[in-house]
Design a protein around this motif. Structure first.
Motif, short mmCIF file in Angstrom:
data_model
loop_
_atom_site.label_atom_id
_atom_site.label_comp_id
_atom_site.label_asym_id
_atom_site.label_seq_id
_atom_site.Cartn_x
_atom_site.Cartn_y
_atom_site.Cartn_z
N GLU A 26 34.74 55.41 44.64
CA GLU A 26 36.11 55.38 44.75
C GLU A 26 37.16 55.94 43.66
N VAL A 27 36.38 55.63 42.27
CA VAL A 27 37.31 56.37 41.10
C VAL A 27 37.20 57.99 41.11
N HIS A 28 36.21 58.47 41.37
CA HIS A 28 36.11 59.81 41.56
C HIS A 28 36.97 60.50 42.58
N ALA A 29 36.89 59.90 43.58
CA ALA A 29 37.77 60.27 44.84
C ALA A 29 39.39 60.14 44.34
N ALA A 30 39.42 58.88 44.12
CA ALA A 30 41.07 58.66 43.65
C ALA A 30 41.47 59.73 42.74
N GLN A 31 41.16 59.84 41.61
CA GLN A 31 41.22 61.16 40.50
C GLN A 31 41.40 62.52 41.37
N ASP A 49 49.40 55.07 41.18
CA ASP A 49 49.11 56.11 42.25
C ASP A 49 47.57 56.32 42.35
N TYR A 50 46.94 56.34 41.26
CA TYR A 50 45.29 56.35 41.28
C TYR A 50 44.57 55.02 41.71
N LEU A 51 45.36 54.03 41.65
CA LEU A 51 44.67 52.64 42.25
C LEU A 51 44.95 52.68 43.81
N SER A 52 46.06 53.26 44.13
CA SER A 52 46.32 53.20 45.47
C SER A 52 45.28 53.89 46.18
N ALA A 53 45.05 55.23 45.70
CA ALA A 53 44.13 56.02 46.40
C ALA A 53 42.37 55.35 46.20
N TRP A 58 38.41 52.58 49.06
CA TRP A 58 37.40 51.46 48.88
C TRP A 58 37.46 50.85 50.50
N ALA A 59 38.29 50.84 51.13
CA ALA A 59 38.54 50.13 52.23
C ALA A 59 37.32 50.40 53.38
N PRO A 60 37.24 51.79 53.80
CA PRO A 60 36.24 52.19 54.81
C PRO A 60 34.84 52.34 54.17
N VAL A 61 34.69 52.42 52.75
CA VAL A 61 33.43 52.19 52.27
C VAL A 61 32.99 50.73 52.42
N ASN A 62 33.82 49.81 52.46
CA ASN A 62 33.33 48.58 52.57
C ASN A 62 33.51 47.91 53.97
N GLY A 63 33.68 48.78 54.97
CA GLY A 63 34.08 48.40 56.37
C GLY A 63 35.13 47.97 56.82
N HIS A 64 36.30 48.28 56.17
CA HIS A 64 37.75 48.05 56.54
C HIS A 64 38.46 49.30 56.95
N VAL A 65 39.10 49.22 57.78
CA VAL A 65 40.05 50.40 58.23
C VAL A 65 41.15 50.55 57.11
N CYS A 66 41.74 49.56 56.51
CA CYS A 66 42.95 49.48 55.70
C CYS A 66 42.80 48.30 54.79
N VAL A 67 43.82 48.20 53.79
CA VAL A 67 43.78 47.14 52.93
C VAL A 67 45.20 46.52 53.04
N ASN A 68 45.24 45.09 52.97
CA ASN A 68 46.82 44.84 53.11
C ASN A 68 47.42 44.45 51.70
N LEU A 69 48.30 45.15 51.27
CA LEU A 69 48.66 44.88 49.91
C LEU A 69 49.26 43.67 49.46
N ASN A 70 49.59 42.84 50.46
CA ASN A 70 49.92 41.42 50.16
C ASN A 70 48.91 40.60 49.96
N ASN A 71 47.80 40.97 50.39
CA ASN A 71 46.49 40.16 50.32
C ASN A 71 45.28 40.93 49.73
#
Length: 350
Positions: A26-31, A49-53, A58-71
Protein backbone atom coordinates in the motif's frame (compact mmCIF):
# COMPACT_ATOMS: atom_id res chain seq x y z
CA UNK A 1 11.05 -15.80 4.83
CA UNK A 2 11.31 -12.18 5.99
CA UNK A 3 8.64 -9.73 4.93
CA UNK A 4 9.40 -6.85 2.59
CA UNK A 5 10.41 -3.80 4.62
CA UNK A 6 8.29 -0.68 4.41
CA UNK A 7 10.23 2.45 3.56
CA UNK A 8 8.56 5.84 3.28
CA UNK A 9 9.50 9.47 3.09
CA UNK A 10 6.30 10.36 4.94
CA UNK A 11 6.58 10.08 8.69
CA UNK A 12 2.77 10.31 8.95
CA UNK A 13 2.56 6.76 7.52
CA UNK A 14 4.53 5.30 10.42
CA UNK A 15 1.62 4.90 12.91
CA UNK A 16 -0.38 3.10 10.21
CA UNK A 17 2.57 0.83 9.45
CA UNK A 18 3.15 0.12 13.15
CA UNK A 19 -0.56 -0.72 13.58
CA UNK A 20 -0.21 -3.17 10.62
CA UNK A 21 -2.75 -1.32 8.48
CA UNK A 22 -0.35 -0.69 5.63
CA UNK A 23 2.39 -2.90 4.26
CA UNK A 24 4.95 -2.21 1.57
CA UNK A 25 2.24 -2.89 -1.03
CA UNK A 26 0.00 0.00 0.00
CA UNK A 27 2.72 2.50 0.95
CA UNK A 28 4.90 2.07 -2.11
CA UNK A 29 1.89 1.99 -4.47
CA UNK A 30 0.48 5.15 -2.89
CA UNK A 31 3.80 6.96 -3.22
CA UNK A 32 4.20 5.94 -6.85
CA UNK A 33 0.61 6.76 -7.86
CA UNK A 34 0.54 10.10 -6.09
CA UNK A 35 3.97 11.24 -7.26
CA UNK A 36 3.15 10.45 -10.91
CA UNK A 37 -0.20 12.26 -10.83
CA UNK A 38 1.09 15.34 -9.05
CA UNK A 39 4.16 15.57 -11.30
CA UNK A 40 1.78 16.94 -13.95
CA UNK A 41 -0.16 19.14 -11.51
CA UNK A 42 0.34 22.76 -10.49
CA UNK A 43 -0.46 21.86 -6.89
CA UNK A 44 1.58 19.87 -4.41
CA UNK A 45 0.46 16.60 -2.86
CA UNK A 46 -0.35 16.51 0.82
CA UNK A 47 -0.22 13.50 3.10
CA UNK A 48 -4.01 13.23 2.71
CA UNK A 49 -3.50 12.47 -0.98
CA UNK A 50 -0.96 9.76 -0.15
CA UNK A 51 -3.25 8.34 2.54
CA UNK A 52 -6.19 8.27 0.12
CA UNK A 53 -4.19 6.34 -2.47
CA UNK A 54 -2.91 3.94 0.20
CA UNK A 55 -6.35 3.13 1.62
CA UNK A 56 -7.79 2.72 -1.89
CA UNK A 57 -5.06 0.14 -2.60
CA UNK A 58 -5.65 -1.44 0.82
CA UNK A 59 -9.29 -2.19 -0.05
CA UNK A 60 -8.83 -4.83 -2.83
CA UNK A 61 -5.72 -6.22 -1.13
CA UNK A 62 -8.00 -7.04 1.82
CA UNK A 63 -10.99 -8.28 -0.16
CA UNK A 64 -12.99 -5.03 -0.41
CA UNK A 65 -14.07 -3.21 -3.54
CA UNK A 66 -13.90 0.21 -1.85
CA UNK A 67 -13.66 1.95 1.52
CA UNK A 68 -16.34 4.03 3.20
CA UNK A 69 -14.74 7.29 4.34
CA UNK A 70 -17.43 7.68 7.00
CA UNK A 71 -16.55 4.30 8.48
CA UNK A 72 -12.96 3.66 7.45
CA UNK A 73 -11.66 3.25 11.01
CA UNK A 74 -14.17 0.48 11.79
CA UNK A 75 -13.80 -1.16 8.37
CA UNK A 76 -10.03 -1.43 8.80
CA UNK A 77 -10.32 -2.50 12.44
CA UNK A 78 -12.86 -5.26 11.61
CA UNK A 79 -10.84 -6.56 8.69
CA UNK A 80 -7.50 -6.71 10.49
CA UNK A 81 -9.09 -8.04 13.68
CA UNK A 82 -10.51 -11.01 11.78
CA UNK A 83 -7.40 -11.77 9.69
CA UNK A 84 -4.54 -11.13 12.14
CA UNK A 85 -4.59 -13.03 15.42
CA UNK A 86 -1.76 -10.94 16.86
CA UNK A 87 -3.18 -7.54 15.93
CA UNK A 88 -2.96 -4.84 18.60
CA UNK A 89 -6.39 -3.23 18.47
CA UNK A 90 -5.27 -0.49 20.85
CA UNK A 91 -2.89 0.74 18.18
CA UNK A 92 -5.83 0.75 15.77
CA UNK A 93 -7.84 2.93 18.12
CA UNK A 94 -4.99 5.44 18.42
CA UNK A 95 -4.75 6.08 14.67
CA UNK A 96 -5.63 9.63 13.64
CA UNK A 97 -7.92 9.16 10.65
CA UNK A 98 -9.04 12.33 8.88
CA UNK A 99 -12.43 13.87 9.54
CA UNK A 100 -14.72 12.37 6.81
CA UNK A 101 -16.20 15.73 5.78
CA UNK A 102 -12.80 17.39 5.45
CA UNK A 103 -11.47 14.30 3.67
CA UNK A 104 -14.24 14.39 1.05
CA UNK A 105 -13.80 18.13 0.55
CA UNK A 106 -10.09 17.67 -0.04
CA UNK A 107 -10.60 14.79 -2.49
CA UNK A 108 -13.19 16.75 -4.47
CA UNK A 109 -10.36 18.98 -5.78
CA UNK A 110 -7.52 16.43 -5.81
CA UNK A 111 -6.01 15.52 -9.21
CA UNK A 112 -6.12 11.89 -8.05
CA UNK A 113 -9.91 11.80 -8.10
CA UNK A 114 -12.74 11.36 -10.56
CA UNK A 115 -15.95 12.16 -8.67
CA UNK A 116 -18.71 9.90 -10.00
CA UNK A 117 -22.23 11.25 -10.20
CA UNK A 118 -25.45 9.27 -9.55
CA UNK A 119 -26.83 10.05 -13.01
CA UNK A 120 -23.73 8.88 -14.86
CA UNK A 121 -22.58 5.71 -13.12
CA UNK A 122 -21.41 3.94 -16.27
CA UNK A 123 -18.78 6.59 -17.02
CA UNK A 124 -15.15 5.85 -16.15
CA UNK A 125 -12.33 8.39 -16.28
CA UNK A 126 -9.25 6.21 -16.72
CA UNK A 127 -6.96 9.25 -16.46
CA UNK A 128 -7.68 9.34 -12.72
CA UNK A 129 -6.39 6.53 -10.44
CA UNK A 130 -9.17 6.93 -7.85
CA UNK A 131 -12.95 7.34 -7.92
CA UNK A 132 -15.02 9.02 -5.24
CA UNK A 133 -18.73 8.19 -5.21
CA UNK A 134 -20.46 9.77 -2.26
CA UNK A 135 -18.53 8.45 0.74
CA UNK A 136 -17.05 5.53 -1.19
CA UNK A 137 -13.44 5.64 -2.38
CA UNK A 138 -12.42 3.20 -5.13
CA UNK A 139 -9.43 2.38 -7.24
CA UNK A 140 -10.59 3.20 -10.77
CA UNK A 141 -10.17 -0.43 -11.84
CA UNK A 142 -12.54 -1.63 -9.12
CA UNK A 143 -15.08 1.08 -9.98
CA UNK A 144 -14.93 0.11 -13.66
CA UNK A 145 -15.41 -3.59 -12.92
CA UNK A 146 -18.30 -2.93 -10.54
CA UNK A 147 -19.98 -0.78 -13.20
CA UNK A 148 -19.40 -3.41 -15.87
CA UNK A 149 -20.97 -6.15 -13.74
CA UNK A 150 -23.93 -3.95 -12.83
CA UNK A 151 -24.52 -2.88 -16.44
CA UNK A 152 -24.09 -6.41 -17.78
CA UNK A 153 -26.56 -7.93 -15.33
CA UNK A 154 -28.99 -5.03 -15.75
CA UNK A 155 -29.04 -5.59 -19.52
CA UNK A 156 -29.50 -9.33 -19.11
CA UNK A 157 -32.22 -9.08 -16.47
CA UNK A 158 -34.28 -6.65 -18.57
CA UNK A 159 -34.11 -8.78 -21.73
CA UNK A 160 -37.43 -10.06 -23.05
CA UNK A 161 -38.10 -13.68 -21.95
CA UNK A 162 -38.60 -16.32 -24.61
CA UNK A 163 -41.75 -18.42 -24.89
CA UNK A 164 -41.81 -21.71 -23.03
CA UNK A 165 -42.42 -24.59 -25.43
CA UNK A 166 -45.53 -26.66 -24.78
CA UNK A 167 -43.43 -29.80 -24.27
CA UNK A 168 -41.40 -28.17 -21.48
CA UNK A 169 -43.78 -29.26 -18.73
CA UNK A 170 -43.21 -32.88 -19.69
CA UNK A 171 -39.44 -32.48 -19.65
CA UNK A 172 -39.57 -30.97 -16.18
CA UNK A 173 -42.13 -33.37 -14.70
CA UNK A 174 -39.95 -36.28 -15.80
CA UNK A 175 -37.36 -35.09 -13.27
CA UNK A 176 -39.21 -33.13 -10.58
CA UNK A 177 -42.50 -34.46 -9.23
CA UNK A 178 -43.06 -32.35 -6.14
CA UNK A 179 -46.08 -30.34 -7.26
CA UNK A 180 -46.57 -27.00 -9.05
CA UNK A 181 -44.60 -24.96 -6.48
CA UNK A 182 -41.42 -27.02 -6.74
CA UNK A 183 -38.55 -24.51 -6.73
CA UNK A 184 -36.30 -26.83 -8.71
CA UNK A 185 -38.90 -27.12 -11.46
CA UNK A 186 -39.40 -23.34 -11.42
CA UNK A 187 -35.63 -22.87 -11.77
CA UNK A 188 -35.62 -25.03 -14.91
CA UNK A 189 -38.54 -23.05 -16.36
CA UNK A 190 -36.61 -19.85 -15.61
CA UNK A 191 -33.49 -21.18 -17.34
CA UNK A 192 -35.49 -22.10 -20.44
CA UNK A 193 -37.15 -18.70 -20.80
CA UNK A 194 -34.53 -16.23 -19.50
CA UNK A 195 -30.92 -15.63 -20.51
CA UNK A 196 -29.83 -15.23 -16.88
CA UNK A 197 -30.76 -17.49 -13.96
CA UNK A 198 -29.51 -17.43 -10.37
CA UNK A 199 -29.89 -20.68 -8.42
CA UNK A 200 -29.24 -20.42 -4.68
CA UNK A 201 -29.35 -23.04 -1.97
CA UNK A 202 -27.48 -24.46 0.99
CA UNK A 203 -25.70 -27.83 1.11
CA UNK A 204 -27.96 -30.75 0.24
CA UNK A 205 -30.78 -28.67 -1.22
CA UNK A 206 -30.43 -30.18 -4.69
CA UNK A 207 -28.54 -27.53 -6.65
CA UNK A 208 -26.49 -30.03 -8.65
CA UNK A 209 -29.54 -32.21 -9.35
CA UNK A 210 -31.23 -29.06 -10.65
CA UNK A 211 -28.25 -28.41 -12.92
CA UNK A 212 -28.68 -31.91 -14.32
CA UNK A 213 -32.39 -31.18 -14.81
CA UNK A 214 -31.61 -27.93 -16.61
CA UNK A 215 -29.19 -29.68 -18.93
CA UNK A 216 -31.81 -32.33 -19.71
CA UNK A 217 -34.36 -29.60 -20.51
CA UNK A 218 -31.87 -27.63 -22.63
CA UNK A 219 -31.10 -30.72 -24.73
CA UNK A 220 -34.79 -31.58 -25.05
CA UNK A 221 -35.50 -28.05 -26.26
CA UNK A 222 -32.57 -28.25 -28.65
CA UNK A 223 -33.89 -31.53 -30.09
CA UNK A 224 -37.26 -29.89 -30.82
CA UNK A 225 -35.63 -26.86 -32.44
CA UNK A 226 -33.28 -29.07 -34.46
CA UNK A 227 -36.24 -31.03 -35.80
CA UNK A 228 -37.70 -27.85 -37.30
CA UNK A 229 -34.34 -26.61 -38.54
CA UNK A 230 -33.82 -23.80 -36.01
CA UNK A 231 -30.52 -24.96 -34.54
CA UNK A 232 -27.65 -27.25 -35.43
CA UNK A 233 -25.55 -27.90 -32.34
CA UNK A 234 -26.03 -26.98 -28.66
CA UNK A 235 -22.82 -25.68 -27.14
CA UNK A 236 -22.72 -25.91 -23.34
CA UNK A 237 -19.93 -25.11 -20.88
CA UNK A 238 -19.75 -25.68 -17.11
CA UNK A 239 -17.13 -23.93 -15.02
CA UNK A 240 -16.28 -23.07 -11.42
CA UNK A 241 -13.74 -20.78 -9.70
CA UNK A 242 -11.41 -23.67 -8.79
CA UNK A 243 -10.40 -26.97 -10.34
CA UNK A 244 -11.65 -28.82 -7.27
CA UNK A 245 -15.09 -27.23 -7.57
CA UNK A 246 -15.20 -28.05 -11.28
CA UNK A 247 -14.41 -31.70 -10.57
CA UNK A 248 -17.13 -31.75 -7.91
CA UNK A 249 -19.72 -30.58 -10.45
CA UNK A 250 -18.71 -33.41 -12.78
CA UNK A 251 -18.99 -36.00 -10.01
CA UNK A 252 -22.29 -34.70 -8.60
CA UNK A 253 -24.05 -34.38 -11.94
CA UNK A 254 -22.86 -37.89 -12.76
CA UNK A 255 -24.52 -39.17 -9.57
CA UNK A 256 -27.76 -37.43 -10.56
CA UNK A 257 -27.72 -39.05 -14.00
CA UNK A 258 -27.25 -42.47 -12.37
CA UNK A 259 -30.47 -42.21 -10.36
CA UNK A 260 -33.05 -44.77 -11.58
CA UNK A 261 -35.75 -42.19 -12.35
CA UNK A 262 -33.54 -39.70 -14.21
CA UNK A 263 -34.32 -39.74 -17.99
CA UNK A 264 -31.49 -41.17 -20.05
CA UNK A 265 -32.56 -39.52 -23.32
CA UNK A 266 -29.65 -37.08 -23.30
CA UNK A 267 -27.54 -38.57 -20.50
CA UNK A 268 -24.53 -39.17 -22.76
CA UNK A 269 -24.53 -35.57 -24.00
CA UNK A 270 -24.82 -34.26 -20.42
CA UNK A 271 -21.98 -36.52 -19.30
CA UNK A 272 -19.78 -35.25 -22.10
CA UNK A 273 -20.42 -31.65 -21.03
CA UNK A 274 -19.65 -32.26 -17.37
CA UNK A 275 -16.48 -34.19 -18.19
CA UNK A 276 -15.10 -31.04 -19.83
CA UNK A 277 -15.93 -28.75 -16.91
CA UNK A 278 -13.11 -26.35 -16.12
CA UNK A 279 -12.08 -23.35 -14.11
CA UNK A 280 -13.47 -19.97 -15.19
CA UNK A 281 -9.92 -18.86 -16.01
CA UNK A 282 -9.48 -21.79 -18.37
CA UNK A 283 -12.92 -21.20 -19.89
CA UNK A 284 -11.97 -17.61 -20.70
CA UNK A 285 -8.59 -18.65 -22.02
CA UNK A 286 -6.32 -17.71 -19.14
CA UNK A 287 -2.70 -16.88 -19.90
CA UNK A 288 -0.42 -17.28 -16.83
CA UNK A 289 1.96 -14.61 -18.08
CA UNK A 290 -0.77 -12.12 -18.90
CA UNK A 291 -2.68 -11.49 -15.66
CA UNK A 292 -6.19 -10.11 -16.05
CA UNK A 293 -6.34 -10.60 -19.84
CA UNK A 294 -8.08 -13.51 -21.52
CA UNK A 295 -8.56 -14.88 -25.00
CA UNK A 296 -12.33 -14.28 -24.77
CA UNK A 297 -13.63 -10.77 -24.17
CA UNK A 298 -16.07 -8.20 -25.56
CA UNK A 299 -14.57 -8.48 -29.05
CA UNK A 300 -14.24 -12.28 -28.96
CA UNK A 301 -17.24 -13.87 -27.24
CA UNK A 302 -17.21 -17.33 -25.72
CA UNK A 303 -18.53 -19.83 -28.32
CA UNK A 304 -21.34 -21.25 -26.16
CA UNK A 305 -25.13 -21.17 -26.10
CA UNK A 306 -25.29 -21.99 -22.38
CA UNK A 307 -22.72 -21.26 -19.65
CA UNK A 308 -23.25 -22.65 -16.13
CA UNK A 309 -21.07 -21.33 -13.29
CA UNK A 310 -21.05 -23.21 -9.97
CA UNK A 311 -19.79 -21.97 -6.57
CA UNK A 312 -20.42 -18.35 -7.56
CA UNK A 313 -19.80 -17.15 -3.98
CA UNK A 314 -16.10 -17.70 -4.70
CA UNK A 315 -16.07 -15.55 -7.86
CA UNK A 316 -14.31 -12.21 -7.44
CA UNK A 317 -15.50 -8.92 -8.91
CA UNK A 318 -12.73 -8.73 -11.57
CA UNK A 319 -13.35 -12.31 -12.69
CA UNK A 320 -17.13 -11.80 -12.91
CA UNK A 321 -16.52 -8.66 -14.96
CA UNK A 322 -14.32 -10.56 -17.40
CA UNK A 323 -16.89 -13.37 -17.64
CA UNK A 324 -19.84 -11.06 -18.35
CA UNK A 325 -18.03 -9.08 -21.01
CA UNK A 326 -17.06 -12.35 -22.74
CA UNK A 327 -20.67 -13.55 -23.01
CA UNK A 328 -22.72 -12.89 -26.14
CA UNK A 329 -26.12 -11.29 -25.38
CA UNK A 330 -27.88 -14.46 -26.53
CA UNK A 331 -25.81 -16.83 -24.37
CA UNK A 332 -27.76 -18.22 -21.43
CA UNK A 333 -25.99 -17.76 -18.10
CA UNK A 334 -26.81 -19.87 -15.04
CA UNK A 335 -25.18 -18.82 -11.75
CA UNK A 336 -25.27 -21.45 -9.00
CA UNK A 337 -24.09 -21.19 -5.42
CA UNK A 338 -24.61 -20.66 -1.73
CA UNK A 339 -24.08 -17.09 -0.45
CA UNK A 340 -23.27 -18.49 3.00
CA UNK A 341 -20.38 -20.64 1.77
CA UNK A 342 -16.83 -19.82 0.69
CA UNK A 343 -16.04 -16.19 -0.13
CA UNK A 344 -13.87 -14.97 -2.96
CA UNK A 345 -10.16 -14.82 -2.23
CA UNK A 346 -10.04 -11.57 -4.21
CA UNK A 347 -12.06 -8.37 -3.95
CA UNK A 348 -15.83 -8.32 -4.21
CA UNK A 349 -18.85 -10.25 -3.02
CA UNK A 350 -20.54 -10.73 -6.38
Amino acid sequence: MTSLSVTTTHDEFQPFITAQVFTATEVHAAQRITDVVFSASTTSATFLDYLSAAIAVWAPVNGHVCVNLNNVRQQVRDELGSSHEDIDLQLQDQLLWPDPTEWRQHLATSPLIYEAQPGNLDHVDYTKPLVLFGNMLYLTRQWADEGLVAAGLRTRLTATPTTLLAQAQTWVSNIFENGPNDFQALAVHQALTHNTTVLLGGPGTGKTYTIAGMLHAFYCEHAVNSAIGKTTHLRVAIAAPTAKAARQVTASVGLSLALPHFPQTHAELINNVTKTSSTIHRLLGWSPGNRGRFAHHAQNFLPYDVVIIDEVSMVSLPLMARLLEALAPTTKLVLVGDPQQLKSVEAGAV
